[in-house]
Design an enzyme around this catalytic site. Structure first.
Site, PDB file in Angstrom:
ATOM      1  N   ASP A  67       0.823  -1.208   0.000  1.00  0.00           N
ATOM      2  CA  ASP A  67       0.000   0.000   0.000  1.00  0.00           C
ATOM      3  C   ASP A  67       0.861   1.263   0.000  1.00  0.00           C
ATOM      4  O   ASP A  67       2.093   1.184   0.055  1.00  0.00           O
ATOM      5  CB  ASP A  67      -0.975   0.003   1.198  1.00  0.00           C
ATOM      6  CG  ASP A  67      -0.290  -0.344   2.517  1.00  0.00           C
ATOM      7  OD1 ASP A  67       0.952  -0.355   2.573  1.00  0.00           O
ATOM      8  OD2 ASP A  67      -0.998  -0.594   3.498  1.00  0.00           O
ATOM      9  N   ASN A 136      -7.415  -0.592  14.199  1.00  0.00           N
ATOM     10  CA  ASN A 136      -8.844  -0.748  13.892  1.00  0.00           C
ATOM     11  C   ASN A 136      -9.121  -2.040  13.110  1.00  0.00           C
ATOM     12  O   ASN A 136     -10.213  -2.220  12.591  1.00  0.00           O
ATOM     13  CB  ASN A 136      -9.332   0.469  13.081  1.00  0.00           C
ATOM     14  CG  ASN A 136      -8.574   0.608  11.761  1.00  0.00           C
ATOM     15  OD1 ASN A 136      -7.671  -0.188  11.468  1.00  0.00           O
ATOM     16  ND2 ASN A 136      -8.937   1.597  10.968  1.00  0.00           N
ATOM     17  N   HIS A 138      -7.546  -2.902  10.331  1.00  0.00           N
ATOM     18  CA  HIS A 138      -7.288  -2.819   8.894  1.00  0.00           C
ATOM     19  C   HIS A 138      -6.122  -3.713   8.487  1.00  0.00           C
ATOM     20  O   HIS A 138      -5.253  -4.040   9.288  1.00  0.00           O
ATOM     21  CB  HIS A 138      -7.116  -1.363   8.408  1.00  0.00           C
ATOM     22  CG  HIS A 138      -5.809  -0.713   8.735  1.00  0.00           C
ATOM     23  ND1 HIS A 138      -5.651   0.661   8.732  1.00  0.00           N
ATOM     24  CD2 HIS A 138      -4.584  -1.209   9.068  1.00  0.00           C
ATOM     25  CE1 HIS A 138      -4.399   0.945   9.034  1.00  0.00           C
ATOM     26  NE2 HIS A 138      -3.736  -0.162   9.243  1.00  0.00           N
ATOM     27  N   GLU A 143      -9.921  -0.640   5.129  1.00  0.00           N
ATOM     28  CA  GLU A 143     -10.446  -0.132   6.389  1.00  0.00           C
ATOM     29  C   GLU A 143     -11.756  -0.844   6.757  1.00  0.00           C
ATOM     30  O   GLU A 143     -12.381  -1.479   5.897  1.00  0.00           O
ATOM     31  CB  GLU A 143     -10.712   1.377   6.249  1.00  0.00           C
ATOM     32  CG  GLU A 143      -9.469   2.208   5.916  1.00  0.00           C
ATOM     33  CD  GLU A 143      -8.528   2.414   7.107  1.00  0.00           C
ATOM     34  OE1 GLU A 143      -8.481   1.563   8.021  1.00  0.00           O
ATOM     35  OE2 GLU A 143      -7.814   3.435   7.114  1.00  0.00           O
TER      36      GLU A 143
END
Ligand code: F6R
Length: 246
Positions: A67, A136, A138, A143
């Site tokens: 990413d 979180n 991810h 996400e």
């Protein structure tokens, strides 16, 4: 999916480095997809060291960066590209044409995603994928709430990722979007290692392993992978059922 627990960060990192080295030894033209971030840093340094010490040839491998932060230049120390070059690629003799990064400065982000998808397809898929996990849940920049069925795409970053992501940058940096491979890439990879270290990851690891599989926690997708490994140090594993009372 299998869970492997290691005594500490160092041993987790060594095992991750061993997986990279073994993959390349077995298949010198392997395609590897790598996350950046704090968690894999030591594993990559150990990989580079072992490759040099044992003359392991990485020159025919292909590497794909998982990413990138949209709008962040590759010479910015906080960029994923800078990280991967600094800790791994700069130490190995890999032709530039075998390295694939998202161009985060491109005016055509969709085309960047297409290029990544095409590069992976041309290589016949990813042999080994190493991912971390966000606070979180991810994976890459997939996400919470995103479909498991996507390939490379542009993402509006979650608030947590924008805040936590500041740790990679020298100065406060505007982060709003990311470019990422999709969870479908992970599900199609021949082998996936999700690595996590430290007490701060213990809560999200517990959810990843014990909550229902679904887009609320993207990392739960690894539980559907037949060759997926969640590799944890004792601290990251410490909230898992059966371990929290130790
Ligand atoms: C980075 C990436 C992210 C990180 C995750 C954990 O390329 O894909 O998903 O893996 O945010 O980051 P660290 O390892 O810094 O805790």
């Amino acid at each position: 999916m299998e869970i492997r627990i290691y005594k500490d960060y160092e041993i987790l990192s060594q095992s991750t480095a061993d997986e990279i080295i073994e993959t390349v030894k077995k298949n010198p033209t392997a395609t590897l997809c790598l996350a950046s971030g704090d968690t894999p840093r030591l594993a990559y340094s150990m990989t580079a060291k072992a490759a040099l010490a044992n003359s392991i040839d990485f020159s025919r491998c292909t590497f794909v960066a998982l990413d990138e932060w949209m709008g962040i230049a590759p010479d910015n120390e906080g960029s994923c590209q800078y990280f991967l070059r600094h800790y791994l690629f700069d130490h190995l003799d890999i032709p530039e044409s075998n390295l694939h990064f998202f161009n985060a400065l491109s005016s055509d982000a969709r085309d960047e995603c297409k290029k990544m998808n095409d590069a992976i397809q041309q290589k016949g898929g990813i042999d080994l994928m190493i991912v971390g996990i966000g606070m979180n849940g991810h994976v890459g920049f997939n996400e919470p709430g995103q479909s498991f069925q996507q390939y490379a795409h542009v993402v509006d970053l979650d608030e947590t990722s924008k805040v936590v992501g500041q740790k990679y940058f020298r100065e406060t940096t505007q982060l709003s979007k990311g470019l990422t491979l999709g969870l479908q890439h992970m599900l199609e990879a021949k082998k996936v290692l999700l690595i996590a270290s430290g007490l701060k990851k213990a809560g999200i690891i517990k959810k990843t392993i014990e909550d229902e599989v679904g887009p609320n926690i993207p990392a739960t997708s690894i539980r559907t992978h037949i060759n997926g490994y969640v590799m944890l140090d004792e601290d990251a594993a410490s909230h898992l059922a059966g371990r929290s009372d130790r």
